[in-house]
Enzyme design. Structure first.
Site: not given
Ligand code: NDP
Length: 272
Positions: A102, A152, A66, A128, A17
């Protein structure tokens, strides 16, 4: 006087950033500095207020703060309220305002940079979590034919869909995706951060025009590799989303929108 901004997160050493906002400030001729702060797990709110009290004008918020940023604000946008999370704060008239850029950053990257308008498309979103919460309102406003969330923890996806309550928003278990076809498949899980693949089969890509990975800077993740092997004509990672959400925040703070393409090009890591 030079205005001060900062990103706060934990860990923060990887953040892009300051580079992005520094480039934006240069090309738009804005008098500002943009730093980074390692957030404290038990002192986040005090750090934010301290930065503001020392003359800070705004902050970007990254993981894992956040939700806390959203909670400490005095006023919140609709997008931030649905996400229950904020990735940008503005300090003005003695108040803390919370936004979430985002989702709009992701949408802009897909529609504008990757030239894939969502209107009429069948869209699959994996995950999600916070990023999906932030994306749903702008995505649904873009008019997809159907938007399916697979997660999941299915209850988490169902709760989210209930909150949003939109006729074109559906929820699916991973195992029920077989036989469904999508034009756009978005990996918004954090699986790629640990080199894992969400539990999808290659069939979800049968009709896909674009496979999009929210994680960035990781090259060809297992998700993107599967999409590429399936013959998806276009694959992309989240670097464009990162730069676009930053441009939205910059405009919110400064009233001027910087060009994003040169910054995206500078930060792009080849998908190989
Ligand atoms: P969260 O921690 O809020 O959510 C993680 C999600 O990933 C949940 O839905 C979880 O499922 C799922 N998950 C984690 N591991 C696995 C797996 N092995 N198989 C299937 N599902 C999995 O994360 P965020 O929503 O904040 O971020 C998600 C992604 O987005 C990250 O990679 C982050 O780096 C990226 N991101 C990128 C941004 C950008 O500017 N490019 C900005 C914000 C985020 P469950 O609920 O079932 O545990």
């Amino acid at each position: 006087m030079t205005d001060r901004y900062s990103v706060i997160g934990r860990p923060i050493s990887h953040t892009k950033s300051p580079l992005i906002h520094g480039l934006f400030a240069e090309v738009t001729d804005q008098d500002l500095t943009y730093g980074s702060i390692e957030g404290s797990l038990d002192g986040f709110a005090a750090q934010v207020r301290g930065f503001r009290d020392e003359g800070g004008r705004g902050m970007n918020i990254t993981a894992p703060f956040k939700l806390q940023a959203f909670e400490l604000a005095d006023a919140r946008s609709e997008r931030a309220s649905l996400a229950k999370a904020s990735n940008a704060l503005k300090f003005e008239n003695g108040k803390i305002y919370a936004e979430n850029f985002d989702g709009i950053g992701l949408l802009r990257d897909i529609e504008h940079n990757l030239q894939t308008p969502l209107a009429g498309l069948q869209v699959l979103v994996l995950g999600a979590g916070g990023a999906v919460r932030g994306a749903l309102l702008p995505f649904l406003a873009a008019g997809p034919a159907r938007l399916v969330i697979a997660n999941r923890d299915l209850n988490k996806a169902r709760t989210l869909a209930k909150e949003v309550n939109h006729e074109r928003l559906w929820v699916s278990a991973y195992e029920d995706l077989a036989g469904q076809h999508f034009d756009l498949v978005i990996n918004a899980t954090s699986a790629s951060l640990t080199g894992e693949l969400p539990p999808i089969g290659v069939a979800v890509f049968t009709q896909a025009l674009l496979a999009y990975e929210l994680a960035y800077g990781k090259g060809l993740t297992p998700f993107l590799r599967l999409a590429q092997d399936a013959g998806v004509p276009r694959i992309a990672d989240g670097v464009g989303m990162l730069v676009e959400q930053a441009a939205e925040a910059f405009e919110w703070w400064r009233g001027v929108r910087p060009q994003t393409r040169p910054v995206i090009d500078r930060l792009t890591v080849p998908l190989e």
